[in-house]
Design an enzyme around this catalytic site. Structure first.
Site, PDB file in Angstrom:
ATOM      1  N   ARG A  73      22.230 105.117  64.598  1.00  0.00           N
ATOM      2  CA  ARG A  73      23.255 104.472  63.791  1.00  0.00           C
ATOM      3  C   ARG A  73      22.766 103.263  63.015  1.00  0.00           C
ATOM      4  NH1 ARG A  73      25.651 107.123  67.478  1.00  0.00           N
ATOM      5  NH2 ARG A  73      23.999 106.228  68.732  1.00  0.00           N
ATOM      6  N   THR A  74      22.118 102.336  63.704  1.00  0.00           N
ATOM      7  CA  THR A  74      21.861 101.039  63.069  1.00  0.00           C
ATOM      8  C   THR A  74      20.966 101.183  61.832  1.00  0.00           C
ATOM      9  OG1 THR A  74      22.149  99.971  65.201  1.00  0.00           O
ATOM     10  CG2 THR A  74      21.088  98.669  63.490  1.00  0.00           C
ATOM     11  N   LYS A  88      -3.493  98.852  64.524  1.00  0.00           N
ATOM     12  CA  LYS A  88      -4.853  98.363  64.247  1.00  0.00           C
ATOM     13  C   LYS A  88      -4.959  96.893  64.611  1.00  0.00           C
ATOM     14  CE  LYS A  88      -4.735 100.897  59.963  1.00  0.00           C
ATOM     15  NZ  LYS A  88      -5.013 100.685  58.542  1.00  0.00           N
ATOM     16  N   ARG A  91      14.074  95.965  64.218  1.00  0.00           N
ATOM     17  CA  ARG A  91      14.434  96.182  65.636  1.00  0.00           C
ATOM     18  C   ARG A  91      13.146  96.259  66.445  1.00  0.00           C
ATOM     19  NH1 ARG A  91      18.518 100.711  67.941  1.00  0.00           N
ATOM     20  NH2 ARG A  91      19.949  99.071  67.269  1.00  0.00           N
ATOM     21  N   HIS A 112      22.042  91.559  69.287  1.00  0.00           N
ATOM     22  CA  HIS A 112      22.252  92.610  68.271  1.00  0.00           C
ATOM     23  C   HIS A 112      23.433  92.131  67.409  1.00  0.00           C
ATOM     24  CE1 HIS A 112      22.461  96.280  66.191  1.00  0.00           C
ATOM     25  NE2 HIS A 112      22.533  97.144  67.182  1.00  0.00           N
TER      26      HIS A 112
HETATM   27  C1  NCD Z   1      23.108  99.676  70.801  1.00  0.00           C
HETATM   28  C2  NCD Z   1      21.721  99.063  70.816  1.00  0.00           C
HETATM   29  O1  NCD Z   1      20.769  99.616  70.270  1.00  0.00           O
HETATM   30  O2  NCD Z   1      21.625  97.991  71.390  1.00  0.00           O
HETATM   31  N1  NCD Z   1      23.248 100.752  69.922  1.00  0.00           N
HETATM   32  C3  NCD Z   1      23.478 100.520  68.601  1.00  0.00           C
HETATM   33  O3  NCD Z   1      22.810  99.745  67.955  1.00  0.00           O
HETATM   34  N2  NCD Z   1      24.515 101.154  68.037  1.00  0.00           N
HETATM   35  C4  NCD Z   1      23.612  99.954  72.161  1.00  0.00           C
HETATM   36  C5  NCD Z   1      22.798 100.777  73.108  1.00  0.00           C
HETATM   37  O4  NCD Z   1      21.702 101.260  72.779  1.00  0.00           O
HETATM   38  O5  NCD Z   1      23.273 100.959  74.229  1.00  0.00           O
END
Ligand code: NCD
Length: 278
Positions: free
Chosen positions: A28-29, A58, A79, A107
């Protein structure tokens, strides 16, 4: 931005480039940020598997990665499995860097879209009782939700096993903001209080071993029976992905909003990118 999205988008960010650097899995993100950028007419360069395919293999440092990518893109979304790494890269970037999740720490854009969802559904934040259920120790989403919601007159109900409780520093922040909170392991009893039922998954990847994870896997399951105890106007949110903490037959309950959140995430990220880049 709801209207812009309903029209299919615009070209407000034409000529701008967003780089998505993902060192950890995401459905999703990453797609949500990329959809938001494309709907605003911008472009995307993306590496969904930085761990395996970037020059970090590297031995390039995160600092040098930040210096490099920020000389190509107008904004970076990142991320990473370790807390603090997004901040580290941001120190060397000459463009804005957005945190799309750094280990168990934060997050923030997920929390923003959660709060947007609550506001859209309930019409307010003040006065609501917000439940957070699951792995509150390792879940970066509940951490960021608390850091955002502490600014509103909400009451928190934390439901987790003792070993997965909300970290002390966050509890302390809520206390400093005079927020009311209740901590329990009993979801059957606590659910009836909640205006927002915030479910989260046990964060398997943060456990030291499979055995350790299995102690807590499946500990809270929101099913149709449990939903009978919830308020008739409560809403259920979840950042997804789900494992087994919400049974699939809850999806058709009108109180389930977790798939609506996907739409809200695109809208929210469109607003954020527009604000930062124009
Ligand atoms: C979350 C995350 O990655 O922290 N998911 C997300 O970004 N929609 C929650 C999770 O992974 O449980």
């Amino acid at each position: 931005m709801e209207e812009v999205l309903a029209r299919g988008g615009n070209d407000q960010l034409k000529g701008k480039i967003m780089a998505t650097l993902f060192f950890e899995p995401s459905t999703r993100t990453r797609f949500s940020f990329e959809t938001a950028m494309l709907r605003l007419g911008g472009s995307v360069i993306s590496n969904p598997d930085m761990m395996a395919t970037s020059s970090l293999r590297k031995m390039e440092s995160l600092i040098d990665t930040g210096k490099t990518v920020s000389r190509m893109a107008d904004i970076i979304v990142m991320r990473h499995p370790e807390a603090g790494t997004v901040h580290e890269l941001a120190t060397s970037s000459i463009v804005p860097v957005l945190n799309a999740g750094d280990g168990p720490a934060e997050h923030p854009t997920q929390a923003l879209l959660d709060v947007y969802t609550i506001w859209k559904e309930k019409g307010r934040l003040d006065g609501l009782t917000i439940g957070m259920v699951g792995d509150l120790k390792n879940g970066r989403v509940p951490h960021s939700q608390c850091r955002l919601l502490k600014h509103f007159e909400v009451k928190f109900v934390f439901v987790s096993p003792e070993a997965l409780k909300m970290p002390d520093d966050i509890v302390q922040e809520l206390k400093e903001n005079s927020r009311e909170m209740r901590v329990t392991e009993n979801i059957e009893e606590a659910i009836s209080e909640m205006d927002v039922i915030g479910m989260t998954r046990v964060q398997k990847e943060r456990f030291s071993s499979e055995e350790e994870y299995k102690k807590y896997a499946g500990i809270f399951v929101l099913d149709v029976e449990l939903m009978k105890r919830a308020k008739s106007d409560a809403i259920v949110i979840h950042p997804l992905p789900r494992v087994d903490e919400i049974s699939v037959d809850v999806d058709s309950d009108p109180r389930a909003k977790y798939f609506d959140q996907v739409h809200n995430g695109v809208v929210l990220r469109m607003a954020l990118l527009s604000k930062i880049l124009t």
